[in-house]
Design a protein around this motif. Structure first.
Motif, PDB file in Angstrom:
ATOM      1  N   ILE A 226      31.592 -60.393  73.489  1.00  0.00           N
ATOM      2  CA  ILE A 226      30.998 -59.507  72.505  1.00  0.00           C
ATOM      3  C   ILE A 226      29.488 -59.739  72.344  1.00  0.00           C
ATOM      4  O   ILE A 226      28.719 -58.788  72.184  1.00  0.00           O
ATOM      5  CB  ILE A 226      31.734 -59.660  71.152  1.00  0.00           C
ATOM      6  CG1 ILE A 226      32.432 -58.354  70.826  1.00  0.00           C
ATOM      7  CG2 ILE A 226      30.814 -60.057  70.032  1.00  0.00           C
ATOM      8  CD1 ILE A 226      33.166 -58.391  69.522  1.00  0.00           C
ATOM      9  N   TYR A 227      29.078 -60.983  72.436  1.00  0.00           N
ATOM     10  CA  TYR A 227      27.661 -61.252  72.253  1.00  0.00           C
ATOM     11  C   TYR A 227      26.823 -60.538  73.319  1.00  0.00           C
ATOM     12  O   TYR A 227      25.880 -59.812  73.002  1.00  0.00           O
ATOM     13  CB  TYR A 227      27.389 -62.755  72.293  1.00  0.00           C
ATOM     14  CG  TYR A 227      25.917 -63.079  72.398  1.00  0.00           C
ATOM     15  CD1 TYR A 227      25.071 -62.865  71.317  1.00  0.00           C
ATOM     16  CD2 TYR A 227      25.374 -63.546  73.586  1.00  0.00           C
ATOM     17  CE1 TYR A 227      23.715 -63.120  71.420  1.00  0.00           C
ATOM     18  CE2 TYR A 227      24.013 -63.806  73.695  1.00  0.00           C
ATOM     19  CZ  TYR A 227      23.192 -63.596  72.609  1.00  0.00           C
ATOM     20  OH  TYR A 227      21.860 -63.843  72.721  1.00  0.00           O
ATOM     21  N   LEU A 228      27.217 -60.757  74.585  1.00  0.00           N
ATOM     22  CA  LEU A 228      26.472 -60.132  75.678  1.00  0.00           C
ATOM     23  C   LEU A 228      26.539 -58.615  75.588  1.00  0.00           C
ATOM     24  O   LEU A 228      25.525 -57.920  75.733  1.00  0.00           O
ATOM     25  CB  LEU A 228      27.061 -60.559  77.018  1.00  0.00           C
ATOM     26  CG  LEU A 228      26.743 -61.975  77.465  1.00  0.00           C
ATOM     27  CD1 LEU A 228      27.574 -62.326  78.693  1.00  0.00           C
ATOM     28  CD2 LEU A 228      25.260 -62.075  77.780  1.00  0.00           C
ATOM     29  N   LEU A 229      27.741 -58.104  75.342  1.00  0.00           N
ATOM     30  CA  LEU A 229      27.913 -56.654  75.316  1.00  0.00           C
ATOM     31  C   LEU A 229      27.155 -56.031  74.149  1.00  0.00           C
ATOM     32  O   LEU A 229      26.421 -55.055  74.315  1.00  0.00           O
ATOM     33  CB  LEU A 229      29.403 -56.301  75.223  1.00  0.00           C
ATOM     34  CG  LEU A 229      30.235 -56.698  76.439  1.00  0.00           C
ATOM     35  CD1 LEU A 229      31.714 -56.504  76.176  1.00  0.00           C
ATOM     36  CD2 LEU A 229      29.812 -55.869  77.646  1.00  0.00           C
ATOM     37  N   PHE A 230      27.288 -56.609  72.985  1.00  0.00           N
ATOM     38  CA  PHE A 230      26.620 -56.070  71.799  1.00  0.00           C
ATOM     39  C   PHE A 230      25.106 -56.033  72.011  1.00  0.00           C
ATOM     40  O   PHE A 230      24.457 -55.014  71.736  1.00  0.00           O
ATOM     41  CB  PHE A 230      26.959 -56.936  70.579  1.00  0.00           C
ATOM     42  CG  PHE A 230      26.109 -56.651  69.371  1.00  0.00           C
ATOM     43  CD1 PHE A 230      26.341 -55.530  68.591  1.00  0.00           C
ATOM     44  CD2 PHE A 230      25.065 -57.498  69.027  1.00  0.00           C
ATOM     45  CE1 PHE A 230      25.549 -55.253  67.493  1.00  0.00           C
ATOM     46  CE2 PHE A 230      24.265 -57.229  67.926  1.00  0.00           C
ATOM     47  CZ  PHE A 230      24.506 -56.104  67.157  1.00  0.00           C
ATOM     48  N   THR A 231      24.552 -57.119  72.519  1.00  0.00           N
ATOM     49  CA  THR A 231      23.101 -57.185  72.693  1.00  0.00           C
ATOM     50  C   THR A 231      22.602 -56.119  73.672  1.00  0.00           C
ATOM     51  O   THR A 231      21.654 -55.386  73.375  1.00  0.00           O
ATOM     52  CB  THR A 231      22.693 -58.576  73.202  1.00  0.00           C
ATOM     53  OG1 THR A 231      23.341 -59.553  72.400  1.00  0.00           O
ATOM     54  CG2 THR A 231      21.204 -58.778  73.126  1.00  0.00           C
ATOM     55  N   THR A 232      23.275 -56.001  74.823  1.00  0.00           N
ATOM     56  CA  THR A 232      22.794 -55.010  75.795  1.00  0.00           C
ATOM     57  C   THR A 232      23.048 -53.587  75.305  1.00  0.00           C
ATOM     58  O   THR A 232      22.220 -52.704  75.524  1.00  0.00           O
ATOM     59  CB  THR A 232      23.451 -55.192  77.175  1.00  0.00           C
ATOM     60  OG1 THR A 232      24.852 -55.366  76.992  1.00  0.00           O
ATOM     61  CG2 THR A 232      22.892 -56.388  77.902  1.00  0.00           C
ATOM     62  N   PHE A 233      24.174 -53.365  74.620  1.00  0.00           N
ATOM     63  CA  PHE A 233      24.474 -52.009  74.160  1.00  0.00           C
ATOM     64  C   PHE A 233      23.456 -51.551  73.116  1.00  0.00           C
ATOM     65  O   PHE A 233      22.980 -50.428  73.143  1.00  0.00           O
ATOM     66  CB  PHE A 233      25.875 -51.926  73.547  1.00  0.00           C
ATOM     67  CG  PHE A 233      26.980 -52.111  74.549  1.00  0.00           C
ATOM     68  CD1 PHE A 233      26.690 -52.318  75.897  1.00  0.00           C
ATOM     69  CD2 PHE A 233      28.298 -52.079  74.162  1.00  0.00           C
ATOM     70  CE1 PHE A 233      27.706 -52.502  76.822  1.00  0.00           C
ATOM     71  CE2 PHE A 233      29.318 -52.254  75.079  1.00  0.00           C
ATOM     72  CZ  PHE A 233      29.021 -52.474  76.401  1.00  0.00           C
ATOM     73  N   LEU A 234      23.147 -52.464  72.173  1.00  0.00           N
ATOM     74  CA  LEU A 234      22.211 -52.075  71.121  1.00  0.00           C
ATOM     75  C   LEU A 234      20.835 -51.788  71.723  1.00  0.00           C
ATOM     76  O   LEU A 234      20.180 -50.805  71.370  1.00  0.00           O
ATOM     77  CB  LEU A 234      22.117 -53.180  70.061  1.00  0.00           C
ATOM     78  CG  LEU A 234      21.260 -52.833  68.836  1.00  0.00           C
ATOM     79  CD1 LEU A 234      21.801 -51.600  68.133  1.00  0.00           C
ATOM     80  CD2 LEU A 234      21.190 -54.008  67.865  1.00  0.00           C
ATOM     81  N   THR A 235      20.423 -52.641  72.670  1.00  0.00           N
ATOM     82  CA  THR A 235      19.149 -52.390  73.348  1.00  0.00           C
ATOM     83  C   THR A 235      19.191 -51.035  74.056  1.00  0.00           C
ATOM     84  O   THR A 235      18.243 -50.256  73.993  1.00  0.00           O
ATOM     85  CB  THR A 235      18.866 -53.499  74.374  1.00  0.00           C
ATOM     86  OG1 THR A 235      18.991 -54.753  73.717  1.00  0.00           O
ATOM     87  CG2 THR A 235      17.473 -53.370  74.962  1.00  0.00           C
ATOM     88  N   GLY A 236      20.319 -50.750  74.721  1.00  0.00           N
ATOM     89  CA  GLY A 236      20.463 -49.477  75.433  1.00  0.00           C
ATOM     90  C   GLY A 236      20.325 -48.292  74.496  1.00  0.00           C
ATOM     91  O   GLY A 236      19.630 -47.323  74.797  1.00  0.00           O
ATOM     92  N   LEU A 237      20.956 -48.376  73.334  1.00  0.00           N
ATOM     93  CA  LEU A 237      20.872 -47.276  72.370  1.00  0.00           C
ATOM     94  C   LEU A 237      19.448 -47.113  71.851  1.00  0.00           C
ATOM     95  O   LEU A 237      18.958 -46.005  71.650  1.00  0.00           O
ATOM     96  CB  LEU A 237      21.823 -47.518  71.197  1.00  0.00           C
ATOM     97  CG  LEU A 237      23.305 -47.282  71.482  1.00  0.00           C
ATOM     98  CD1 LEU A 237      24.147 -47.712  70.292  1.00  0.00           C
ATOM     99  CD2 LEU A 237      23.553 -45.818  71.791  1.00  0.00           C
ATOM    100  N   ARG A 238      18.789 -48.238  71.658  1.00  0.00           N
ATOM    101  CA  ARG A 238      17.429 -48.177  71.108  1.00  0.00           C
ATOM    102  C   ARG A 238      16.421 -47.690  72.131  1.00  0.00           C
ATOM    103  O   ARG A 238      15.353 -47.221  71.770  1.00  0.00           O
ATOM    104  CB  ARG A 238      17.021 -49.558  70.598  1.00  0.00           C
ATOM    105  CG  ARG A 238      17.713 -49.902  69.296  1.00  0.00           C
ATOM    106  CD  ARG A 238      17.321 -51.260  68.794  1.00  0.00           C
ATOM    107  NE  ARG A 238      17.844 -51.467  67.446  1.00  0.00           N
ATOM    108  CZ  ARG A 238      17.852 -52.637  66.828  1.00  0.00           C
ATOM    109  NH1 ARG A 238      17.339 -53.700  67.432  1.00  0.00           N
ATOM    110  NH2 ARG A 238      18.333 -52.750  65.621  1.00  0.00           N
TER     111      ARG A 238
END
Lengths: 235, 347
Positions: free
Chosen positions: A114-126
């Motif tokens: 979750i840590y890796l996924l959450f970080t990259t996903f949020l960056t992707g959305l931003r």
């Protein structure tokens, strides 16, 4: 899985096994169906459950934090703290609560992914181009339509990038999960560590590497199929 | 839905003492703005950055909410509409086009018709019609992605997309700002030609006085603090700037800029004589400014005005014409003297 022969069959050892070679291909193929293949499937299953669950939770968390910006810092702090706990220590902490079970393993795996996924996903959305979002708003798309038709679609490359790292990492940690449940390639490796015979250990280790490479390749391919617009950039 | 097959007729847009104050801002971004954009006209909002022109535009489709006064489109206040419904009835074009990079050209244009629930057949026909309108055949361009198009082509797609649901009103926020000068000029000409046909009410934000003079039926000049300095036709604005600020903003060469508003064809030309062959030639479609420029460049005090080509391009056909020969054997309509150009420009 019935405990395979950790020490090879003494009754009728092949020449390779008798000479105690580093890797005996004949022993490996002889035990493919009763030993390696079931372990590989278990490994894949443990990984898939963790990555799929982690993906769903991470997307939900990232979208929530994208909408409510103030949530990003606390969520990020919690997930990164969990990520810093060593896997063995986390298993140790969970076993008293959830026992030597698949549940224990999956909880730990999901928390790590979750840590890796959450970080990259949020960056992707931003990082979705502001122009596209502004145009979408100006055209009268609802917030939900902007999320599903524009933002998540444009974040696919980030989703894939996050999944690649998380999947390869999870395949590695599943090998350590053999300390908790007698499943997966890690279980074969763990048992073979106590034996002077190396074929089981090397074979299982190699399969874990192959599995990681194959999963990574499959995700790259999926990424290409899902982002036809990115392929044509230099056309 | 409510959209008819027949083109929607343009509607006027009225700003009625509009004020926009952002939260925590000391002074308003737009301060007591009142102006009327007549149906079918292009109104350019012009001003330095921070003068509130983009905010004024964004209030029309409620991307920024007004904090005072009212805006009415076709007599109806924008606050009577649901913002989502309102935006779907207004074309919106921004700088860099804001095309969706992950959608094909056809799907980009189909975005609003699809959310409006049009059936597939109708969406497909509309996409083809619009791409045809902006000169990008659907067979060739429909399935491409925005990254495969040039800047000018992307801008045309952006305009086609804004027209998709046939809105009576279009908002354009520095739409051509990111284009190179040559492409920008071409896209401007194309848009003007397109506007002749579709006659939407257009509000167009620009910071470029030349663009404003070229595109605008009327120009609203904003000064810092979101105040309207002057709202007039380009001709009046250049001839009679309301104050020092406007005069400075339109530039010391406002006399020359006015010459761009008149074409040679509009002059009373001196009949051509045999002695004119040595004069530099220029098309009747060219502006007085181009004629003056040619006289200065060639050191003459008159130009020979040629019949313009088949109405396609227009412009300075004589600019490239070495010597006195008219381009392509076009017929000479007469000559325009320096004095005639000067007098017409001052009128």
């Amino acid at each position: 899985m019935s405990a395979g022969p950790v020490i090879p069959d003494f009754g009728d050892p092949s020449a390779c096994v008798a000479s105690d070679a580093t890797f005996c291909a004949d022993w490996f193929t002889d035990h493919w169906w009763n030993l390696f293949w079931p372990a590989l499937l278990q490994h894949l299953e443990l990984t898939l459950i963790a990555v799929v669950l982690g993906f769903v939770l991470a997307v939900a968390a990232a979208v929530l934090c994208h909408f409510k910006g103030w949530l990003a810092a606390p969520v990020s702090a919690v997930t990164s703290f969990l990520y810093t706990v060593p896997p063995l220590a986390l298993f140790q902490l969970l076993v008293p609560v959830t026992g030597f079970s698949v549940l224990t393993v999956e909880i730990a795996l999901v928390l790590y992914s979750i840590y890796l996924l959450f970080t990259t996903f949020l960056t992707g959305l931003r990082e979705v181009p502001g122009d596209a979002v502004r145009a979408a708003r100006g055209m009268g798309l609802t917030r939900r339509q902007i999320l599903f038709k524009v933002e998540l679609r444009l974040a696919v490359p980030s989703l894939i990038a996050g999944l690649r790292v998380a999947t390869v990492m999870t395949i590695g940690i599943v090998a350590i999960a053999a300390y908790v449940v007698d499943k997966g390639l890690g279980s074969l490796i763990l048992k073979a560590l106590q034996s002077p015979f190396n074929t089981q250990f090397i074979g299982a280790g190699a399969l874990a590497v192959v599995l990681a490479l194959a999963a990574d390749g499959a995700l790259v391919l999926a990424g290409r199929l899902l982002t036809p617009w990115a392929r044509t950039r230099r056309a | 839905m409510s959209t008819e097959k027949t083109p929607a007729s343009a509607q006027d847009i009225v700003f009625d003492h509009v004020v926009k104050t952002y939260p925590n801002a000391a002074s308003p971004a737009v301060d007591d703005l009142s102006l009327t954009v007549s149906a079918g006209e292009i109104c350019v909002l012009l001003g330095p950055s921070g003068s509130g022109k983009t905010t004024a535009l964004m209030m029309v489709n409620r991307l920024a909410e007004i904090t005072g006064g009212d805006i009415r489109i076709g007599g109806r206040s924008i606050t009577d509409h649901d913002p989502i419904e309102l935006r779907r009835s207004i074309g919106y074009v921004i700088q860099q086009t804001g095309l969706f990079p992950h959608l094909t050209i056809a799907d980009n244009i189909a975005t609003v018709p699809k959310v409006l629930g049009w059936d597939k057949r109708r969406v497909k026909d509309r996409v083809a019609e619009l791409l045809d309108l902006v000169g990008l055949p659907v067979a060739e361009f429909g399935r491409r992605y925005p990254s495969q198009l040039s800047g000018g082509q992307r801008q045309r797609v952006g305009i086609a997309r804004a027209l998709a649901a046939d809105p009576p009103v279009m908002l354009m926020d520095e739409p051509f700002g990111a284009l190179d000068p040559i492409t920008r000029e071409r896209v401007q000409d194309e848009f003007l030609a397109l506007h002749e046909r579709i006659r939407k009410t257009v509000i167009f934000v620009s910071h470029d006085i030349d663009e404003a003079v070229k595109m605008g039926d009327r120009i609203a000049i904003f000064r810092e603090g979101g105040k309207l300095a002057q709202y007039d036709t380009p001709r009046t604005l250049l001839k009679e700037p309301a104050d020092e600020f406007v005069a400075r903003f339109v530039g010391a060469d406002r006399g020359l800029k006015r010459l761009t508003l008149t074409r040679l064809a509009e002059l009373d030309l001196t009949p051509a004589t045999s002695g004119d062959a040595a004069l530099p030639a220029i098309g009747a479609d060219a502006s007085l400014r181009a004629a003056l420029s040619l006289m200065v460049a060639e050191g003459t005090d008159a130009v020979r005005v040629m019949e313009s080509g088949d109405g396609g391009g227009g412009g300075e056909v004589g600019a490239g014409g070495e010597g006195g020969e008219g381009p392509g054997g076009a017929k000479a309509l007469g000559t325009a003297s320096l004095d005639a150009v000067r007098k017409a420009g001052a009128a």
